[in-house]
Design an enzyme around this catalytic site. Structure first.
Site: not given
Length: 402
Positions: A274-275
């Site tokens: 995930a960013d």
């Protein structure tokens, strides 16, 4: 492949120098580029010579440190803390979706403001504060990645036991979330590394074992094809690459116990990085992540046996969790240039197997309209577990609480 080619970031503490592995050249060429300034870091991050939310935060912090060190060595005395703060704000704009870079830069700014006046000149004391922070960020990330791996393994083992699952299983992943995207080991790929090391058939003490991983090509930038396969090949983890649009066919085929390239182990887990993970659990990650979550949800609605069901997992450090943002609707999604979708860039592969010069080849009708978002947001409702260094977070009463 030599081991050091999996080291995306090299920071020399004694000489205060920063080199990063140019990931645009992989897997055919391993070349490090020197980062001497905040501007250098901005361009490397923007062009995706370095990518992965944890990695760009670390590169950003080190670049601020190196930039300040070289400024002090130059003998100039005009730069103020306010000037430095402005440069840090500029650096954040290189990749707006990835929260790690913004978090690291905001923490640096908070440290500067708490220790100095904005009108103060940049001195050795300022540099020492930057140095200590960036080194700590790098070391903490590596340590936390191994914890994420162990917590992911825990969730996988507990899930399979609860389902009374027996036999081999496989995993699907997207983009690159390994050593090349972090300080080392990785997040989602770190979980896969740990699972391979501790749950492969030759070492597992359970009635289930890990057999295969399917990395997605990850269009349009092909991080899965270029980078994840590079890491899996080096680690000797059994894998078969597939295109992004093959996932439903893959899951269906394996569910019917049909062999694909030597393995018929069903897909039991889809693991992504995930960013940015926001307060309710909505998770922004490489484009295509949302469809993976939706695919898992679809198959789970059709499977009648609990042991057949697929868990969708997000693996990310606490630095990726953004508690100030309530839902995924508030996340700014970066849009990339059209040419990344309408052309391919890479070295020419000669008939004798040698690698030639890099070329760009068009693959679409010239002048067409293109939409090229770099990320999408998987809604929390479709996520079974968010694995951090603290624990594998599962929903309670249908909601995540960090």
């Amino acid at each position: 492949m030599s081991k050091d080619t999996l080291e995306a970031i090299r920071f020399d503490k004694e000489n205060v120098t920063l080199d990063i592995l140019d990931q645009l050249l992989l897997p055919y060429e391993s070349r490090y580029i020197n980062i001497k300034s905040i501007q250098d870091a901005f361009e490397a991050i923007k062009s995706m010579q370095v990518r992965g939310a944890p990695a760009i935060a670390i590169v950003g912090a080190f670049a601020i440190t190196v930039d300040t060190h070289l400024y002090l060595k130059s003998g100039e005395t005009s730069k103020t803390v306010a000037d430095l703060l402005n440069s840090i704000d500029y650096l954040v704009t290189s990749r707006p979706t990835a929260v790690n870079l913004a978090n690291a830069c905001n923490e640096i700014k908070a440290l500067l403001v708490s220790h100095f006046e904005k009108s103060d000149l940049v001195t050795e004391k300022v540099w020492k504060l930057l140095f200590d922070y960036s080194v700590s960020l790098h070391e903490d990330d590596l340590r936390n990645n191994f914890k994420i791996g162990e917590n992911g393994l825990r969730f996988i083992s507990e899930t399979l036991k609860a389902q009374n699952f027996k036999g081999p299983f496989s995993i699907v992943t997207v983009c690159n979330t390994g050593s090349l995207a972090t300080s080392g080991h990785g997040t989602a790929l770190g979980v896969i590394r740990t699972v391979h090391a501790q749950l492969s058939k030759s070492v597992s003490n359970e009635e289930f074992w890990f057999e295969h991983v399917y990395p997605l090509e990850t269009r349009p930038y092909n991080q899965g094809a270029k980078l994840t396969t590079y890491e899996l090949h080096y680690e000797k983890i059994p894998f078969t690459m597939i295109c992004d649009n093959m996932v439903t066919s893959l899951i269906s085929t394996l569910h019917k116990k049909k062999n694909i390239k030597g393995s018929a182990a069903p897909v039991k887990f889809i693991i992504t990085g995930a960013d940015r993970v926001v307060k309710n659990g909505d998770s922004a990650n490489k484009i295509g992540t949302y469809q993976l979550a939706a695919i898992a949800d679809f198959f789970n609605s059709t499977f009648t046996k609990e042991e057949d069901k697929i868990k969708f997992m997000v693996a990310a450090p606490n630095t990726t969790i953004d508690l100030k943002t309530e839902t995924g609707d508030e996340i700014v999604i970066e849009e990339r240039p059209a040419h990344e979708l309408t052309s391919l860039k890479g070295p020419v592969l000669r008939e004798d197997g040698s690698v030639g010069e890099k070329m760009t080849v068009g693959i679409a009708t010239p002048g067409i309209q293109v939409w090229n978002p770099a990320f999408d947001v998987a809604p929390y409702q479709l996520i079974d577990c968010i694995v951090t260094e603290d624990e594998p977070f599962k929903k309670v009463d249908g909601k995540f609480s960090f």
